[in-house]
Every structure is written in structure tokens, then in C-alpha cells.
Design an enzyme around this catalytic site. Structure first.
Site, PDB file in Angstrom:
ATOM      1  N   HIS A 101     -18.097  45.100  41.659  1.00 42.75           N
ATOM      2  CA  HIS A 101     -17.303  46.329  41.801  1.00 42.75           C
ATOM      3  C   HIS A 101     -18.302  47.488  41.871  1.00 42.75           C
ATOM      4  O   HIS A 101     -19.352  47.431  41.212  1.00 42.75           O
ATOM      5  CB  HIS A 101     -16.450  46.642  40.569  1.00 42.75           C
ATOM      6  CG  HIS A 101     -15.380  45.672  40.224  1.00 42.75           C
ATOM      7  ND1 HIS A 101     -15.597  44.579  39.437  1.00 42.75           N
ATOM      8  CD2 HIS A 101     -14.055  45.668  40.506  1.00 42.75           C
ATOM      9  CE1 HIS A 101     -14.455  43.931  39.253  1.00 42.75           C
ATOM     10  NE2 HIS A 101     -13.501  44.562  39.893  1.00 42.75           N
ATOM     11  N   ASP A 104     -19.526  48.542  38.504  1.00 43.33           N
ATOM     12  CA  ASP A 104     -20.349  47.559  37.776  1.00 43.33           C
ATOM     13  C   ASP A 104     -21.831  47.870  37.938  1.00 43.33           C
ATOM     14  O   ASP A 104     -22.624  47.597  37.039  1.00 43.33           O
ATOM     15  CB  ASP A 104     -20.194  46.133  38.355  1.00 43.33           C
ATOM     16  CG  ASP A 104     -18.792  45.588  38.283  1.00 43.33           C
ATOM     17  OD1 ASP A 104     -17.980  46.128  37.518  1.00 43.33           O
ATOM     18  OD2 ASP A 104     -18.527  44.599  39.002  1.00 43.33           O
TER      19      ASP A 104
END
Ligand code: XLS
Ligand code: NI
Ligand code: NI
Length: 438
Positions: A101, A104
Site C-alpha cells: 500500500h 506502508d
């Protein structure tokens, strides 16, 4: 510089006789099964979020993992340390892909400009890492559910300013995915649903989601991204009701917005079971609709009603799923992403390896089982015989649209025969599966 994973040697295939817990017993990447290597079939990916971001926190207490990049601010230095550790982990595990993501990988950002700047910094660094290492990108995705701004949804938010922020994140992440040569781009509708229908205009929200998805597809074509776009169905959690609840629902939604040839599905077994479906049901539905894309392999806990995201270990279930995946033509752009996390008490670096080794061995075993089932495809032969009546005569006329209800009814009267029950042979077929799960 000393690394967090330095004490773990690269994981090797040692075969089923090995008693080394840090070796593969079945995942032999170069072994050929049905004309392709195991590595090419499975296209295994490590997910960034559970493996490197999660610190072990749950709703009752803080995180016990204490990775060197945890504990302080999620700033650029932490993002850089996490990136170094991630690629070091990939090198040691040897799987071909990863998934991420946007949030992340990047330093935390609050404003739209900060988001663009912080993301751009790490995108350059990931590109440099990928140039030096062999791990490729399976798919990227934007996290449109963690930040409080998304508490009432992203594409389905009542406030279009929130949706504009989501558009910015998706644009940035889709472009980065394209730059990294990603095979796909995922949209999981984490908060695209409602907590209570009392404050929700369902029709309006679905229209927003349909338009948002169409804009994503338009942008994909505009930038020349050749990978796939996949929706990841899930019925609820964190919301009470998510609009993309299962594969069948997603297909109806895609049809409504004319996107059924543009968007496929990323199926997660733990989401399937939360929706009251089996994993293999979801795979077969996707095959039937022609929208099968990728898998987020994990498992739930039969006693818990939530998304526990455990590493898969059920050989029977995984064999069946791989049988249907192979029958559908296997993975094309998709692959096997482990959207799975070690348990909270598994707080050491090696626990991350044990989780992935177990998952990869399981997939390799299931793949070999499934290939053997296909070689002498008794399930298919049984089904072919079972439906043979529809291949010719009136059955074929019905299917090709050349029969009326009256005409069909008249045939029943003319033959005046009461059709005899035919065994479905469920137990025999179940025994057949049991004999192939090894
Ligand atoms: C959550 C989802 C999520 C997606 C990516 O349940 O599985 O992790 O895979 O946003
Ligand atoms: Ni997932
Ligand atoms: Ni999930």
C-alpha cells in the site's frame, strides 16, 4: 550495517526428508508441473503491510514486535530502514514478488502536498532497490481506510473533498505501480460501505463508487498501464456492510457500470468465509464470470468471526482452490500474495520466515496435487457426463435460445415420462479428493 534478518541464511529447497525448519520441503521453484515451473505457476508475493508494518498491536494492547524501524515516528528514516529490511527479507526468502500500500512504504503525511512529496521520495528509492534486486511487484494499492479522514469511506464518502484526496492517492499509487512494472493494481473497499444504513444514501454511494472505479480505469489507459485492475471482495470489517461483499456482488456491480471487461477480482479466502462462501466457490464464480485475477492467500479461524489473516495450512482447501485456479487457466497477471500475518506472540524475525515457508510449501504441495487431479480429470469427466443432456436435442436448443417455454413444456407431455433421479455421487467424489490430498 547490521541487518535485522542477518542471522537467517537464504532459504533453500531441501526436500521432504529435510528436518530443517528454515528450508522448503515442497516449494522447489524450478520443478516443472504441467509445463511450467512451480515459481511461474504460483507467482508468490510477500505483503509489505503485515510483514514489515504491523507491530503486533491489537485492539487490547500495543505491539510486541519491536522491529528496529518501529517504536518512533513513521518518518523518512523509518521508511528507509523498513525498505532496506524488506528487500533483505525478499532476498533471503527468494519469492519472486511483493505487494504494497502507498502508506506502508512512505513517511507519514498529513496534507495532500506532503503525501505527494513523501511518496515521491520513497518511489525513487524503491525503483533503485528493484534495479539491484530480483524481486518484482505483483500489485500496488492505495490505503484508503486507515486515516481518520476516510472514516465514512473514500469513493463513497458523503464529502467529495475526501474523495478528491482518495483520487490523489490512487493516481499517485497507480502511476508508481506502472513505473515499477507491477502486474496489477488492487482496490479493496475497506470503508466503502456503511456502519449504519440510517445515515447512508446507498444508491448515491454506489454511483460514486462506480464513477470512481471508471475514472481509475480511464487513468490506467491514459498512462498506458498494461497490468490488470482488481477489486478485492469482502463483506464487512471494518464496516458493518461493504459494497463489494463477494465475487457475485462485485460482478453485478461491474456489469452495472460497464466495467466487467476492465476489472477483475483479487480473492481472499478469509473474506470468502466471512461472506459465508467457501474459497473454491469464490474462485469458481470468478471463473464462471471471466473475472478471475489474483489471490490473497490466508486463512481464518473457524471459531472466530473475523479476518484473522493467518498463513494458510489447510491442504485440502488449498488443493481444491488450486484445482479450480488451474482449470480456469491458472494465474496470468495475478499471483499468490500472502495477505497473512504471524500471530502476536510470534514476535521474532524468524517467525516471519516460518509463516512464509509454511505457506509456500503448502501452495507447492497443493499445486502438485491439483496437477495430478487434472492429469486424469475424473471430476471433469463426471461433470461432463452429468450435463451431457444439455449438449444436444432440446437441451441445446434451450441454451441457444431456440426454444420457447410452451415448446419445452409440450416435449414433457409428449414423452410423458417421469425423469428418474440420478445420483450426484457426492461421497465418491469426496473420497476422490481425499485420495489426492497428499
Ligand atoms: C483487508 C484486505 C487488505 C487488502 C489490501 O482485509 O485484505 O489487506 O488486501 O488493501
Ligand atoms: Ni487482502
Ligand atoms: Ni483481508
Amino acid at each position: 550495517m547490521t541487518g535485522y534478518f542477518d542471522h537467517i541464511d537464504p532459504i533453500k529447497f531441501e526436500g521432504s526428508d529435510s528436518d530443517n525448519p528454515l528450508a522448503f520441503k515442497y516449494y522447489d521453484p524450478k520443478k516443472v508441473v504441467m509445463g511450467k515451473t512451480i515459481e511461474e505457476h504460483l507467482r508468490v508475493a510477500v505483503c509489505y503491510w503485515h510483514t514489515f508494518c504491523w507491530d503486533g498491536a491489537d485492539v487490547f494492547g500495543g505491539g510486541p514486535f519491536n522491529r528496529p524501524w518501529h517504536g518512533g515516528k513513521n518518518d523518512q528514516a523509518a521508511a528507509d530502514a523498513k525498505l532496506d529490511a524488506a528487500f533483505d527479507f525478499f532476498d533471503r526468502l527468494g519469492q519472486p514478488f511483493f505487494c504494497f500500500h502507498d502508506v506502508d512504504v512512505m513517511a507519514e503525511a498529513e496534507t495532500p502536498k506532503e503525501h505527494v512529496e513523501n511518496f515521491a521520495q520513497i518511489v525513487d528509492k524503491i525503483e533503485a532497490k528493484m534495479a539491484q534486486h530480483s524481486t518484482k511487484l505483483l500489485w500496488g494499492t492505495a490505503n484508503l481506510f486507515s486515516h481518520p479522514r476516510y472514516m465514512a469511506g473514500a469513493a463513497t464518502n458523503p464529502n467529495p473533498d475526501v474523495t478528491a484526496f482518495a483520487a490523489l492517492q490512487v493516481q499517485q499509487c497507480l502511476e508508481a505501480t506502472h513505473k515499477f512494472g507491477g502486474a496489477g493494481y488492487v482496490l479493496w473497499g475497506g470503508r466503502e460501505g456503511y456502519d449504519t444504513i440510517l445515515n447512508t444514501n446507498v444508491g448515491q454511494e454506489m454511483q460514486q463508487l462506480g464513477r470512481f472505479l471508471s475514472m481509475v480505469v480511464e487513468h490506467k489507459h491514459k498512462i498506458g498501464f498494461k497490468g490488470d485492475i482488481w477489486i478485492e471482495p469482502k463483506p464487512h470489517e471494518p464496516t458493518k456492510h461493504q459494497y463489494d461483499r463477494d465475487v457475485g456482488t462485485v460482478f453485478g456491480f461491474l456489469k452495472e457500470y460497464g466495467l466487467e471487461n476492465e476489472v477483475g477480482v483479487n480473492i481472499e479466502p478469509n473474506h470468502a468465509t466471512l461472506a459465508g462462501n467457501s474459497f473454491e466457490h469464490e474462485v469458481e464464480m470468478a471463473n464462471a464470470f471471466g473475472i478471475f485475477g489474483s489471490i490473497d492467500f490466508n486463512r481464518g479461524d473457524p471459531q472466530n468471526g473475523w479476518d484473522t489473516d493467518q498463513f494458510p495450512n489447510d491442504l485440502r482447501e488449498t488443493t481444491l482452490a488450486l484445482y479450480y485456479i488451474l482449470k480456469g487457466g491458472g494465474f496470468k497477471n495475478g499471483g499468490s500474495n500472502f495477505d497473512a500475518k504471524v500471530r502476536r506472540q510470534s514476535c521474532d524475525a524468524e517467525d516471519l520466515f516460518y509463516g512464509h515457508i509454511g505457506g509456500m510449501d503448502l501452495l507447492a504441495r497443493a499445486l502438485i496435487n491439483a496437477a495430478e487431479m487434472i492429469e486424469n480429470d475424473e471430476l471433469q469427466a463426471f461433470k461432463d457426463a452429468r450435463y451431457a443432456g444439455w449438449k444436444s436435442g432440446s437441451g441445446a436448443k434451450v441454451l441457444s435460445g431456440n426454444m420457447t417455454l410452451e415448446g419445452f413444456a409440450a416435449e414433457a407431455l409428449r414423452d410423458n415420462a417421469s425423469p428418474k433421479p440420478v445420483s450426484g455421487r457426492q461421497e465418491k467424489l469426496e473420497n476422490y479428493i481425499s485420495n489426492h490430498v497428499k
